[in-house]
Scaffold this motif. Structure first.
Motif, PDB file in Angstrom:
ATOM      1  N   GLY A  20       1.150  -1.164   0.000  1.00  0.00           N
ATOM      2  CA  GLY A  20      -0.312  -0.099   0.422  1.00  0.00           C
ATOM      3  C   GLY A  20       0.617   1.054   0.113  1.00  0.00           C
ATOM      4  N   SER A  72       1.247   9.773  -5.281  1.00  0.00           N
ATOM      5  CA  SER A  72       2.877  10.841  -4.422  1.00  0.00           C
ATOM      6  C   SER A  72       3.790  11.576  -5.471  1.00  0.00           C
ATOM      7  N   GLY A 118      -1.317   1.919   4.520  1.00  0.00           N
ATOM      8  CA  GLY A 118      -0.037   2.193   3.656  1.00  0.00           C
ATOM      9  C   GLY A 118      -0.413   3.718   2.302  1.00  0.00           C
ATOM     10  N   LEU A 119      -1.051   3.180   1.977  1.00  0.00           N
ATOM     11  CA  LEU A 119      -1.685   3.824   0.968  1.00  0.00           C
ATOM     12  C   LEU A 119      -1.915   4.939   1.299  1.00  0.00           C
ATOM     13  N   SER A 142       1.687   6.814   3.122  1.00  0.00           N
ATOM     14  CA  SER A 142       2.318   7.557   1.750  1.00  0.00           C
ATOM     15  C   SER A 142       1.739   8.808   1.780  1.00  0.00           C
ATOM     16  N   LEU A 143       0.827   7.875   0.689  1.00  0.00           N
ATOM     17  CA  LEU A 143       0.389   9.411  -0.505  1.00  0.00           C
ATOM     18  C   LEU A 143      -0.212  11.650   1.425  1.00  0.00           C
ATOM     19  N   GLY A 184       3.371  12.146   0.699  1.00  0.00           N
ATOM     20  CA  GLY A 184       3.816  12.282  -0.430  1.00  0.00           C
ATOM     21  C   GLY A 184       3.726  13.740  -1.231  1.00  0.00           C
ATOM     22  N   TRP A 185       2.470  13.820  -0.859  1.00  0.00           N
ATOM     23  CA  TRP A 185       1.507  15.328  -1.031  1.00  0.00           C
ATOM     24  C   TRP A 185       1.428  16.308  -0.199  1.00  0.00           C
ATOM     25  N   PHE A 211       6.101  15.421   2.342  1.00  0.00           N
ATOM     26  CA  PHE A 211       7.421  16.199   1.898  1.00  0.00           C
ATOM     27  C   PHE A 211       7.030  17.502   1.391  1.00  0.00           C
ATOM     28  N   LEU A 260      10.494  19.621   1.441  1.00  0.00           N
ATOM     29  CA  LEU A 260      11.843  19.802   1.048  1.00  0.00           C
ATOM     30  C   LEU A 260      11.919  21.057   0.755  1.00  0.00           C
ATOM     31  N   TYR A 261      10.723  22.274   1.219  1.00  0.00           N
ATOM     32  CA  TYR A 261      11.806  24.006   0.605  1.00  0.00           C
ATOM     33  C   TYR A 261      11.124  24.654   2.214  1.00  0.00           C
ATOM     34  N   TRP A 280      10.662  24.312 -10.500  1.00  0.00           N
ATOM     35  CA  TRP A 280       9.921  23.219 -10.653  1.00  0.00           C
ATOM     36  C   TRP A 280       7.765  23.833 -11.000  1.00  0.00           C
ATOM     37  N   MET A 304       2.897  20.121  -7.096  1.00  0.00           N
ATOM     38  CA  MET A 304       3.943  18.704  -6.977  1.00  0.00           C
ATOM     39  C   MET A 304       4.103  18.178  -8.292  1.00  0.00           C
ATOM     40  N   LEU A 305       3.112  17.770  -8.771  1.00  0.00           N
ATOM     41  CA  LEU A 305       2.962  17.412 -10.346  1.00  0.00           C
ATOM     42  C   LEU A 305       3.514  17.468 -11.277  1.00  0.00           C
TER      43      LEU A 305
END
Lengths: 733, 223
Positions: A14, A22, B33-34, B37-38, B41-42, B45, B49-50, B177, B181-182
């Motif tokens: 997952g 992401s 988990g999904l 991590s989303l 990541g969204w 992160f 990062l910034y 960038w 983020m995408l």
């Protein structure tokens, strides 16, 4: 609900799916790649404002215009100046790499004094005070003539200041480093009565006969010759290259005539013979503008008939006749000499023979011919007041015998100085200044030169770099590097018009250096008395500005002043004609091909040094960019390669890449063998400009210095250095 | 030798019940988990990062645009040799700001901290590209007649300078960038990556590349 291994795996799956959905992996991949470009050890030039400075290159006497690109206060790129009469945007590899010289680790960063064999920093004031005291001492002892000065040039304000210093101090011993200029200047003076520099209008010629001159390998003003040669070829002109080795110039010529090295003068006389015998000379020039033609006829008599010359030179008689016909048949033929880049003057008679070829075809002071370019006359300083010591000193004979009984024609014979220094019981040179020259590297038989220099109690080097001569010195008073200073460039070597250039500082001096001109003025002032009085200028810049007068503003703006409408002057001989014969010429011994020194039995081969554009062989050492650009057939790691004909190599049991020992009567060196069809059998060729012992790790210890292996040969007529090679042996290592 | 058999039997007997419970847990953990991590990541992160930095002086483009006659080029000008001056140097600002012209605290700070001390302002440049990128303003603005807004957006209308977000890994601004983020952009000035250069070059069929070959190539922009 039981949490087991599968749950954990599921969590991972997952997480992986979510991570993939992401931006994290995609963004971080991109960022890491950019991060890897920005590691602190990756060199990135700092950004800044770009500006350009127009100047003149002073790395060789070529006189090229340059445009220095700066970012803020750093010089980052040197390029040829577009529209400049000499190089029009072109530039040689050394000029292009000049920014590396500016920031080189081998720069001397401030005045140094050798104490117990080690360098100690010293202040400018102390250094000048100490040297002035030693000079005052010599003067008090009545030996001012024991001070000598070696420089690359004898023209322009810097050289004139140095000469002026010696004169008021009381020494006649100013030396210009040897080059083909010496022989050409003498030839022009003897035949045309003109005290002038030789210019070559290659661009407008339609047939160039080159006696081993590297037209695209640094001969004359390198960038000008490159450009002029191309222009000439594009206009349908032809080039015949007479040379023992297929140099780049020969490879790009229309005809390559391999010749036994050292016999170029014999071929020139052979061509004179054919041209006269067949009546191919320009009768109107010979009849109305020359005298002594009969003497020339006699010199190039039966002993220089094609068959005889064929035996001497190894060129077929038919080729000689054809070459003479092609030369004389061209509308604007031009013959040039000076081997390679012209570092060696060569025999005077050889140059005279080539010059006579030009005269036979009327190619003197004509478009496409040899042009007598008058010596610059803009330096008009009042005569200095001399005291009794100085007057007596300058009357003493020069240490090299130039201008005296033996060699009345020569002005400078630096090649004779090492022997003069070591011959007698006491060393005649007690103090030596060296500026813009590196004689310990560039004179033949470097061991003998070093031995002679070791007998000089005071050597002052004014070099910007830790070169071989500076390493031997007692004091180094480093000059500004060439992009850090004002200097006039009084001529462009071999350029057919008078041109005056100005070298301008592109950047502020990076280190505690002082320009040679300023150093001389400071030293003179420290000496006091009449020496100081002869130097009324506040600084070198003030002196230069005053000397150049009205031309200053134009020079600062454009970088040069050229006499575009220049017409060569009339012959200034007593007869007002070109003299094939006169008392001075008659006194010269007859031409004889110079033999390579050494015993043929123990040294069955002949070593000839050659020049390449990718190596600086003059007072400046090659910056790293040049060494990196060298072919694999010239240098591999730290070993130089010698060119050997495959037939010769076979006889010696050597093959491509074989390690070998090259030995000459002067020494031996480890080399590698490069088989080259473009070199005559029996010869070994080695590039000039390698084998430095000083400088930095980018240059030192790479290859062999040809000057360490060859010995000087004195031209009997003029005293000029005429050593084009030496007997050698090559054995498997 | 009997033991394995016993185990097999007991496992077989409870098979159905265990499968159901484990299946739910497996799905739950998959979702955990999904989603986790989303979120990382969204949300987390980008935060990590910034970094966020304020400009040393809050410059008002809008106010200056009212006062100058030549638009952006009044301050961001081309030098006589065609090179682009970029962000103004102190020497330019001093022409008007030797003393504070008003009472704006930012202007006072600028004069006190930089003009009086003769220090260049360490502006944070949103559009700074890596050193390996060669970009000629003259080619785009003078020859292709592009306007500043196409790449830089309506910054000339802004009354204050936005927060500078530096990428902690690369050191460059987030604006390269893009905010998204995408890397999805809606306006031409939302991103300044190589693909964005290429998009315009390919799409506009501009004569793009090298003077010698008339073709595009790496060395056109990466000298």
């Amino acid at each position: 609900m039981k949490i087991d291994r599968r749950c954990f795996l599921s969590f991972i799956v997952g997480g992986a799916a979510g991570t993939a959905l992401s931006p994290l992996p995609w963004k971080i991949t991109d960022d890491l790649s950019i991060w890897s470009q920005n590691w602190p050890w990756t060199p990135v030039p700092p950004a800044g404002e770009t500006s350009f400075v127009t100047s003149t290159c002073t790395l060789c006497p070529g006189g090229c215009g340059i445009s220095v690109r700066k970012v803020d206060e750093r010089a980052v790129k040197v390029e040829g100046l577009k529209g400049h009469p000499v190089n029009d945007g072109g530039l040689c590899i050394l000029g292009l790499a000049a920014a590396q010289l500016l920031y080189a680790p081998t720069r001397v960063r401030g005045p140094l004094k050798k104490v117990d064999g080690a360098w100690r920093e010293i202040s400018w004031a102390d250094a000048i005070k100490e040297i002035a005291a030693k000079l005052a001492d010599l003067r008090a002892k009545g030996q001012p003539q024991s001070v000598a000065w070696i420089s690359e040039s004898d023209r322009g304000t810097t050289a004139e200041l140095c000469k002026r210093f010696l004169t008021v101090y009381g020494s006649p011993n100013y030396f210009r480093t040897p080059s083909i200029q010496d022989a050409y200047e003498t030839a022009l003076y003897l035949t045309q009565g003109q005290r002038a520099m030789a210019g070559f209008d290659v661009a407008q010629a339609d047939f160039v006969l080159s006696f081993s001159s590297g037209l695209i390998e640094g001969w004359g003003s390198p960038a000008y010759m490159f450009r002029a040669r191309n222009a000439m070829r594009q206009n349908g002109g032809r080039i015949s290259q007479v040379e023992p080795r297929l140099s780049k110039t020969a490879a790009k010529a229309d005809q390559w005539v391999p010749i036994k090295p050292g016999t170029e003068g014999a071929l020139a006389l052979g061509l004179v013979h054919v041209i006269i015998a067949e009546g191919l000379y320009r009768k109107n020039f010979i009849d109305s503008r020359s005298t002594g033609f009969d003497a020339l006829k006699q010199i190039a008599g039966a002993s220089y008939a094609p068959e005889a010359v064929s035996r001497l030179t190894g060129i077929e008689a038919k080729t000689i006749v054809d070459l003479a016909k092609a030369f004389a048949g061209a509308k604007k033929p031009l013959a040039v000499c000076g081997r390679g880049s012209g570092r060696i003057p060569g025999g005077l008679q050889e140059v005279l023979a080539v010059h006579c070829l030009n005269a036979l075809t009327g190619s003197i002071n004509q478009p496409g011919g040899v042009i007598a370019v008058p010596e610059p006359e803009y330096i008009d300083w009042p005569e200095p007041e001399m005291d009794a010591v100085a007057s007596r000193g300058v009357q003493q004979p020069r240490l090299d015998g130039a201008g005296r009984d033996g060699f009345p024609l020569a002005r400078y014979l630096l090649n004779r100085l090492p022997e003069a220094q070591t011959a007698g019981a006491s060393a005649p040179v007690q103090a030596l200044f060296v500026s813009g020259a590196n004689p310990v590297y560039s004179l033949a038989d470097t061991q003998a030169v070093a031995k002679a220099f070791s007998k000089v109690p005071l050597i002052v080097s004014l070099s910007s770099y830790m070169d071989e001569t500076a390493a031997m010195a007692h004091y180094i008073l480093p000059s500004h590097a060439h992009l850090e200073r004002y200097e006039d460039v009084p001529a462009a070597l071999g350029f057919p018009k008078p041109i005056l250039g100005l070298s301008k500082p592109a950047v502020k001096p990076a280190f505690k250096t002082k320009y040679v001109g300023d150093m001389v003025i400071a030293l003179a002032k420290a000496m006091g008395g009449p020496v100081a009085e002869a130097f009324g200028w506040e600084s070198y810049e003030a002196c230069l500005k005053q000397t150049l007068g009205n031309a200053w503003d134009t020079l600062v703006k454009n970088g040069y002043v050229v006499d575009a409408k220049f017409k060569p002057g009339e012959f200034e001989t007593p007869s007002q004609k070109f003299e094939f014969n006169n008392p001075a010429l008659a006194k010269l011994p007859a031409y004889a091909a110079q033999r390579a020194p050494g015993d043929e039995k123990s040294f069955p081969l002949t070593l000839i040094p050659y020049d390449t554009m990718r190596l600086a062989s003059g007072p400046i050492g090659s910056p790293p960019f040049l060494v990196k650009a060298l072919e694999e057939t010239v240098l591999q790691q730290n070993t130089a390669l010698v060119d050997v004909n495959p037939a010769t190599a076979k006889d010696l049991g050597l093959s491509e890449g074989s390690a070998a020992v090259l030995s000459t009567p002067k020494g031996s060196a480890r080399v590698k063998v490069h088989l080259f069809d473009g070199i005559m059998p029996g010869l070994v060729a080695l590039p000039r400009g390698l084998g430095h012992t000083a400088y930095d790790k980018y240059l030192a210890g790479k290859g062999v210095n040809t000057n360490a292996l060859i010995s000087p040969v004195e031209d009997p007529g003029s005293g000029f250095e005429a050593g084009w090679g030496i007997r050698a042996n090559l054995t498997r290592a | 030798m009997e033991k394995p058999q016993v185990n097999v039997t007991s496992a077989a007997s409870g098979h159905g019940e265990k499968e159901e419970g484990a299946g739910g847990a497996v799905i739950l953990f998959f979702i955990l988990g999904l989603v986790g991590s989303l979120l990382v990541g969204w949300v987390l992160f980008p935060q990590l990062l910034y970094s966020k930095k304020r400009q040393p002086v809050d410059f008002n483009h809008d106010k200056h645009m009212e006062l100058v006659s030549d638009g952006c080029e009044s301050c961001h000008f081309f030098r006589p040799d065609g090179t682009y001056s970029g962000v103004p140097q102190l020497a330019q600002c001093i022409q008007c700001h030797e003393e504070p012209n008003g009472e704006d605290p930012e202007e006072v700070k600028f004069v006190e901290e930089y003009v009086k001390k003769e220090r260049e302002v360490p502006w944070l440049v949103y559009s700074r590209q890596p050193a390996c990128v060669f970009f000629s303003h003259a080619a785009h603005v003078k020859m292709a007649k592009m306007d500043c807004v196409t790449c830089h957006g309506p910054i000339g209308e802004s009354t204050s300078l936005k927060v500078y977000q530096a990428n902690r890994i690369t050191g460059y601004s987030r604006d390269i960038w893009g905010e998204n983020m995408l890397g999805v952009k809606r306006k031409s000035w939302d991103r300044m990556k190589m693909d964005d250069c290429a998009e315009c070059h390919a799409g506009a069929h501009v004569n793009p590349g090298s003077v010698q070959t008339q073709k595009d190539g790496c060395f056109v922009c990466h000298k």
